[in-house]
Design an enzyme around this catalytic site. Structure first.
Site, PDB file in Angstrom:
ATOM      1  N   ARG A  37      41.482  10.188 -35.560  1.00 18.99           N
ATOM      2  CA  ARG A  37      41.593   8.733 -35.623  1.00 18.99           C
ATOM      3  C   ARG A  37      40.684   8.207 -36.725  1.00 18.99           C
ATOM      4  NH1 ARG A  37      40.274   5.012 -30.492  1.00 18.99           N
ATOM      5  NH2 ARG A  37      38.110   5.357 -31.117  1.00 18.99           N
TER       6      ARG A  37
ATOM      7  N   ASN B  11      42.115   1.696 -22.540  1.00 23.11           N
ATOM      8  CA  ASN B  11      40.800   1.086 -22.311  1.00 23.11           C
ATOM      9  C   ASN B  11      40.778  -0.301 -22.948  1.00 23.11           C
ATOM     10  OD1 ASN B  11      40.196   3.621 -21.389  1.00 23.11           O
ATOM     11  ND2 ASN B  11      39.048   4.239 -23.203  1.00 23.11           N
ATOM     12  N   ASP B  12      41.228  -0.359 -24.188  1.00 20.22           N
ATOM     13  CA  ASP B  12      41.237  -1.647 -24.881  1.00 20.22           C
ATOM     14  C   ASP B  12      42.463  -2.473 -24.520  1.00 20.22           C
ATOM     15  OD1 ASP B  12      38.890  -2.009 -26.420  1.00 20.22           O
ATOM     16  OD2 ASP B  12      39.506  -0.325 -27.669  1.00 20.22           O
TER      17      ASP B  12
ATOM     18  N   CYS C 279      45.734   7.906 -24.454  1.00 23.45           N
ATOM     19  CA  CYS C 279      44.416   8.543 -24.557  1.00 23.45           C
ATOM     20  C   CYS C 279      43.287   7.702 -23.975  1.00 23.45           C
ATOM     21  CB  CYS C 279      44.116   8.912 -26.007  1.00 23.45           C
ATOM     22  SG  CYS C 279      44.250   7.528 -27.146  1.00 23.45           S
TER      23      CYS C 279
ATOM     24  N   HIS D  11      30.101   1.711 -16.638  1.00 19.55           N
ATOM     25  CA  HIS D  11      30.000   2.879 -17.509  1.00 19.55           C
ATOM     26  C   HIS D  11      29.230   4.002 -16.835  1.00 19.55           C
ATOM     27  CE1 HIS D  11      31.574   0.398 -20.717  1.00 19.55           C
ATOM     28  NE2 HIS D  11      31.827   1.528 -21.344  1.00 19.55           N
TER      29      HIS D  11
ATOM     30  N   ARG E  77      37.569  10.868 -32.189  1.00 24.26           N
ATOM     31  CA  ARG E  77      37.000   9.566 -32.572  1.00 24.26           C
ATOM     32  C   ARG E  77      36.009   9.778 -33.721  1.00 24.26           C
ATOM     33  NH1 ARG E  77      37.069   8.985 -26.602  1.00 24.26           N
ATOM     34  NH2 ARG E  77      38.023   6.998 -26.061  1.00 24.26           N
TER      35      ARG E  77
ATOM     36  N   ARG F  95      36.004  -4.663 -20.869  1.00 25.81           N
ATOM     37  CA  ARG F  95      36.085  -3.373 -20.195  1.00 25.81           C
ATOM     38  C   ARG F  95      34.747  -2.928 -19.613  1.00 25.81           C
ATOM     39  NH1 ARG F  95      37.445   0.425 -25.446  1.00 25.81           N
ATOM     40  NH2 ARG F  95      36.279   2.133 -24.542  1.00 25.81           N
TER      41      ARG F  95
ATOM     42  N   GLU G  91      46.784  -0.713 -28.672  1.00 27.53           N
ATOM     43  CA  GLU G  91      45.715  -1.236 -27.820  1.00 27.53           C
ATOM     44  C   GLU G  91      45.547  -2.745 -27.966  1.00 27.53           C
ATOM     45  OE1 GLU G  91      42.173   0.983 -28.826  1.00 27.53           O
ATOM     46  OE2 GLU G  91      42.596   0.912 -30.960  1.00 27.53           O
TER      47      GLU G  91
HETATM   48  C1  PEP Z   1      41.170   3.074 -25.809  1.00 22.12           C
HETATM   49  O1  PEP Z   1      40.915   1.925 -26.190  1.00 22.12           O
HETATM   50  O2  PEP Z   1      41.815   3.322 -24.764  1.00 22.12           O
HETATM   51  C2  PEP Z   1      40.723   4.240 -26.602  1.00 22.12           C
HETATM   52  C3  PEP Z   1      41.121   5.449 -26.313  1.00 22.12           C
HETATM   53  O3  PEP Z   1      39.872   4.005 -27.623  1.00 22.12           O
HETATM   54  P1  PEP Z   1      38.309   3.714 -27.446  1.00 22.12           P
HETATM   55  O4  PEP Z   1      37.976   3.970 -25.988  1.00 22.12           O
HETATM   56  O5  PEP Z   1      37.630   4.622 -28.396  1.00 22.12           O
HETATM   57  O6  PEP Z   1      38.200   2.267 -27.805  1.00 22.12           O
HETATM   58 MG    MG Z   2      40.171   1.569 -28.176  1.00 23.29          MG
END
Ligand code: PEP
Ligand code: MG
Length: 575
Positions: free
Chosen positions: A337, A460-461, A508, A194, A301, A471, A437
């Site tokens: 969202r 990401n998820d 995204c 991160h 978000r 992650r 996701e």
């Molecule tokens: C993702 O999971 O890619 C996403 C955009 O949502 P977040 O990072 O808020 O979990």
């Molecule tokens: Mg996510």
């Protein structure tokens, strides 16, 4: 004498500055035992330091906004929890009260004990949590020594400095960047951590894995951090400095060139139009999205409204935040969202289930919202009211199966009926979309498309769930990479299904704004990218160099690749 330290490139750029070494796990400890009559005062001092550390974390949270807050808050949460950990606190108290340790020595002892426990764990993720212990204890030690070792003042005065440390907590990275830090070199850590992600979004050059950094460097050494080549040069020569100046000139020219793209259309080299959307959470993000020419907001978000809040934000508070977002985008579409609390995004209001054995696979996102229909309805009403001020789409996180979308639609319908009865203005239509996701949602996307008006892929998820690799866990870098063939095939499947159903599909996750993946995503058929607004011009610029038709022709080869290394080779060939 000039010396070159190699490292792994985590965030590109160059910086020239003085070294500032931070050795969080080496404490100058006074090991003399306390006399009985000193115990009380020492305990008081210890608790004052603990309070200061807690306060610092709270203040830090208050200062962070937008994507930065998102990245950092989960670490602040983890660190805050540790500071309140009953076992840790009891252990510290006992060491002072019974063992007659001085506060600093007690902290060191507890740190060593916990570190040994974590180090002995088989699970590399838990092993890596040792870093958190180090960072938290270092914060308390620093508070304890404030009058003798003004570490914090040093931090505040870090203008012109390059931080050299074993690891850097994301919270500290964010704070230091705001205080004039020029760059960072860590002896461990990974480019997917991160802190590294944060360094990239802050535009701060960073090297990780520079093994010898802490042993070879000294405070105030002049360092040329070359995070273009992946090295830190100690005592650079005149030649090195000339290269740095040339880089500075080029970077400035590049910045000016990119700025001219703010009002340009987003097109590939063969003139295919691409939509660039922003992931925006704060008014500053919205302003940046506008000035960089975003086509709208692809991800807002909302959980951050809840995480910042002590209790639950009221309908009016939410309405004002959403309305301002909509107004701020001046008629461009905005994707709000619904609440994605749960797992690491723990709220202060107590909605999130505690004590789940496996919270990332637990009650998070829409699963949590549907458990609290009253809380969810408050959010839905606020969104409906804000949607009268401009085009809004609603995005549902962590969808696994169609019944969740159906339930959300029903709640929207009921909220509409109530608002209508109350004579409150309502928007005509409000497209409802699903985040993709969860692997099941990606595989079974056709059934979701029957109920969704659009899709947004959260890589990401999706990557963490497809690869069963957290992650945030640096130890899994060789697995958690967006180049994994299994992920590519899922992305292609989802994008293709959306195209056939004639429904928009955006992406995204972090890779949407990373120019290293733009060609890959284009090859897979993506035409809507959503990203942190700081990345918009870079991606627009990259797209203009790519040939859409050629890349699409390469898709089959890409999808046949068997390893992520193979995917990387192919992408290098495609340019
Ligand atoms: C993702 O999971 O890619 C996403 C955009 O949502 P977040 O990072 O808020 O979990
Ligand atoms: Mg996510």
């Amino acid at each position: 004498m000039r010396h070159v330290l190699p490292g792994t490139l985590a965030s590109r750029g160059m910086a020239l500055g003085r070294a500032r070494l931070v050795r969080p796990s080496r404490y100058a400890v006074d090991n003399r035992p306390l006399a009985e009559d000193e115990v009380e005062a020492e305990l008081e001092q210890l608790h004052r330091a603990l309070d200061t550390a807690r306060l610092e974390l709270r203040e830090l949270r208050g200062k962070l906004h937008g994507a930065l807050a998102r990245e950092v808050n989960e670490f602040i949460d983890a660190h805050s929890l540790l500071l309140d950990d009953a076992e840790l606190l009891r252990g510290l108290d006992d060491l002072v009260k019974i063992g007659h340790y001085r506060a600093g020595a007690a902290l060191k002892k507890q740190r060593d004990r916990l570190a040994a426990v974590f180090e002995a764990m088989d699970d590399p993720y838990l092993r890596s949590r040792k870093e958190d212990i180090d960072q938290v204890i270092a914060r308390v030690v620093s508070a304890l020594q404030r009058h003798t070792t003004p570490e914090e003042r040093k931090i505040a005065a870090r203008v012109g400095e390059i931080l050299i440390a074993d690891t850097i907590a994301p919270a500290d990275m964010a704070q230091l960047a705001g205080n004039g830090l020029l760059g960072a070199v860590t002896s461990s850590g990974s480019a997917y951590s991160h802190s590294a992600i944060l360094a990239r979004s802050l535009g701060l050059p960073m090297l990780v894995g520079a093994r010898e950094a802490l042993s070879l460097l000294h405070d105030d050494d002049l360092i040329l951090l070359d995070a273009e080549r992946g090295e830190a040069i100690v005592h650079p020569t005149a030649q090195d400095l000339a290269r740095y100046r040339a880089w500075q000139r080029e970077a400035a020219a590049e910045g000016r060139r990119l700025a001219t793209l703010a009002n340009a259309a987003t097109r590939t080299r063969d003139d295919v139009a691409i939509r660039l959307l922003a992931n925006a959470e704060t008014p500053a993000d919205v302003a940046l999205a506008r000035t960089r020419g975003a086509d709208g907001v692809g991800l807002y978000r909302t959980e951050f409204l809840f995480l910042r809040h002590k209790g639950l934000p009221s309908e009016d508070e939410q309405f004002i935040a959403y309305r301002d977002l909509v107004l701020g985008m001046g008629g461009l579409p905005v994707t709000i969202r619904t609440l994605d609390l749960g797992a690491d995004k723990a709220d202060a209001a107590g909605l999130v289930m505690r004590g789940e054995d496996n919270p990332a696979l637990g009650v998070r996102g829409v699963r949590l919202s549907l458990r609290y229909p009253a809380v969810f309805t408050t959010q839905i009403r606020a969104i409906l009211r804000a949607a009268c001020y401009g085009p809004v789409r609603v995005l549902v996180p962590m969808v696994t199966q169609p019944d969740e979308l159906i339930a959300v639609r029903t709640l929207f319908k009921l909220a509409r009926q109530d608002l209508k009865r109350e004579n409150i203005d309502l928007p005509e239509k409000l497209p409802l979309g699903a985040m993709i996701e969860v692997p099941a949602a990606a595989i079974n996307v056709r059934s979701l498309l029957e109920h969704a008006d659009f899709l947004a892929i959260g890589t990401n998820d999706l990557a963490q769930y497809v690869l069963a690799a957290d992650r945030g866990n640096d130890a899994l870098d060789n697995i958690y990479t967006p180049l994994q063939p299994a992920l590519l095939r899922l992305l292609s499947h989802v994008i293709g299904a959306g195209r056939r159903a004639k429904k928009p599909v955006s992406l995204c996750g972090e890779i949407g704004g990373d120019v290293n993946f733009t060609a890959m995503l284009l090859a897979l058929g993506l035409t809507e990218f959503s990203m942190h607004p700081s990345q918009l011009l870079l991606v627009r610029d990259r797209l203009a160099t790519l040939d859409h038709a050629t890349l699409r022709n390469h898709a089959t080869r890409l999808l046949r690749a068997t390893t992520h290394e193979h995917v990387a080779e192919l992408l290098a060939q495609f340019g």
